[in-house]
Write a protein that holds these residues in place. Structure first.
Motif, short mmCIF file in Angstrom:
data_model
loop_
_atom_site.label_atom_id
_atom_site.label_comp_id
_atom_site.label_asym_id
_atom_site.label_seq_id
_atom_site.Cartn_x
_atom_site.Cartn_y
_atom_site.Cartn_z
N LEU A 175 -1.60 -18.98 3.04
CA LEU A 175 -0.85 -17.78 3.37
C LEU A 175 -1.16 -17.38 4.80
O LEU A 175 -2.31 -17.18 5.17
N LEU A 176 -0.13 -17.25 5.62
CA LEU A 176 -0.29 -16.94 7.03
C LEU A 176 -0.02 -15.47 7.34
O LEU A 176 -0.64 -14.90 8.23
N GLN A 177 0.91 -14.86 6.61
CA GLN A 177 1.31 -13.50 6.93
C GLN A 177 2.03 -12.89 5.74
O GLN A 177 2.64 -13.61 4.93
N GLU A 178 1.95 -11.57 5.64
CA GLU A 178 2.66 -10.83 4.61
C GLU A 178 3.32 -9.62 5.25
O GLU A 178 2.68 -8.88 5.98
N VAL A 179 4.62 -9.43 4.99
CA VAL A 179 5.35 -8.30 5.55
C VAL A 179 5.99 -7.52 4.40
O VAL A 179 6.22 -8.06 3.32
N ARG A 180 6.28 -6.25 4.66
CA ARG A 180 6.82 -5.38 3.62
C ARG A 180 8.24 -4.96 3.94
O ARG A 180 8.49 -4.35 4.98
N ARG A 181 9.15 -5.25 3.01
CA ARG A 181 10.54 -4.80 3.14
C ARG A 181 10.67 -3.32 2.84
O ARG A 181 11.41 -2.58 3.47
N GLY A 182 9.95 -2.85 1.79
CA GLY A 182 10.02 -1.46 1.39
C GLY A 182 9.08 -1.20 0.23
O GLY A 182 8.29 -2.07 -0.16
#
Length: 319
Positions: A175-182
């Motif tokens: 896992l390189l990155q985690e982003v949040r849509r909402g």
């Protein structure tokens, strides 16, 4: 634009083009399908006829084309054929896959194929060159959508929760990155990497397209062999004002949020891809709508609409 009417009008549910060539693959759909829904028809538009067909025991869910292979996705199985002679190369058993989730690399000399595994939230990455398969436990929930870079080295995944998007290294499964849509649940319709893998675009049933900044370094792959671990420290977004107390607050306070958004009209489903010009996005709706937008990642503001068309509005008759 160019369109074609067939003699026997019937529904077509899947169309896949081999790059920008005259070769397409069709699968019928609807109450009166143009072709059976369990058949893949290979169409040569220069000859205006089907040149090959493949028949299966169940409905075809999706097709993927490369210059060297044809990938046919059924609900529980994936078949990969040599495109030159339609010889079966291999097949993969998957969990129930009604959406036909499957992606293949496009620019790499050797095939990289991504599909659901046999467990909930599991992704399999098959590297055909090394004859190896990497298993990634991407989410706790069922997979809803995923996308692959053209080279096949990065994978973005979303689950049926639709709140978090995760980016993985396909070679090592890290896992390189985690982003949040909402914060609310959402159905993710589309994920798309920019050609340089600097940006990731996401569309959902919330009617908003998001663009995220990616912080992955393709030239320096992580050597951490662990998959999506709870101990993985997600990078803090530059705009977050809560990073100094991130350990004391819920995780979403330190989440990475989008750098640009575009709000869409109506309730149509939309897919997204990046345009040829820098920081431009193409958005296509099932209702025939076409948007071309430009985003400014430094400002974090709404995207600017540059162009709009609707391809289903009445125009001149097709050839």
């Amino acid at each position: 634009s160019f369109c074609r009417n067939f003699e026997n009008i019937g529904g077509i549910g899947i169309i896949e083009m081999l790059f920008r060539s005259n070769i397409l693959a069709f699968v019928g759909h609807g109450d009166h399908p143009q072709y059976p829904r369990n058949k893949v028809m290979i169409w040569d538009d220069q000859q205006s006829r089907c040149i090959h067909e493949l028949c299966f025991r169940s409905e075809v869910r999706r097709i993927r084309l490369r210059k060297d292979c044809l990938v046919v996705v059924l609900e529980h199985k994936i078949f990969v054929y040599n495109f030159s002679n339609l010889e079966l190369l291999f097949q993969i058993e998957t969990t129930t896959n009604p959406k036909g989730l499957c992606e293949v690399s496009q620019t790499a000399d050797q095939l990289v194929l991504v599909c659901p595994g046999l467990q909930k939230g599991q992704v399999w990455v098959k590297h055909n060159a090394s004859k190896s398969t990497k298993s990634i436990v991407a989410h706790d929930s069922v997979l809803a959508c995923f996308a692959l870079t053209r080279e096949g080295n990065l994978l973005a995944t979303a689950s049926t929760k639709g709140t978090l998007i995760r980016i993985f290294n396909t070679l090592e499964g890290t896992l390189l990155q985690e982003v949040r849509r909402g914060l609310d649940r959402a159905e993710i319709y589309s994920l798309s990497f920019s050609p340089t893998a600097q940006w990731l675009a996401v569309s959902s049933d919330k009617g908003t397209v998001h663009v995220f900044s990616l912080k992955v370094n393709l030239g320096n792959r992580s050597t951490d062999k662990s998959n999506c671990s709870s101990n993985f420290r997600v990078p803090v977004a530059a705009s977050s004002s809560f990073s100094f107390i991130r350990g004391a607050l819920p995780k979403y306070f330190s989440s990475e949020w989008s750098v640009a958004q575009f709000r869409l009209p109506g309730v149509s489903q939309y897919i997204v891809t990046f345009g040829n010009e820098n920081n431009t996005l193409i958005i296509l709706g099932w209702d025939g709508s076409f948007f071309r937008c430009k985003f400014d990642p430094a400002s974090g503001k709404e995207m600017t609409q540059l162009e709009y068309h609707n391809f289903l509005e009445p125009e001149e008759p097709c050839n």
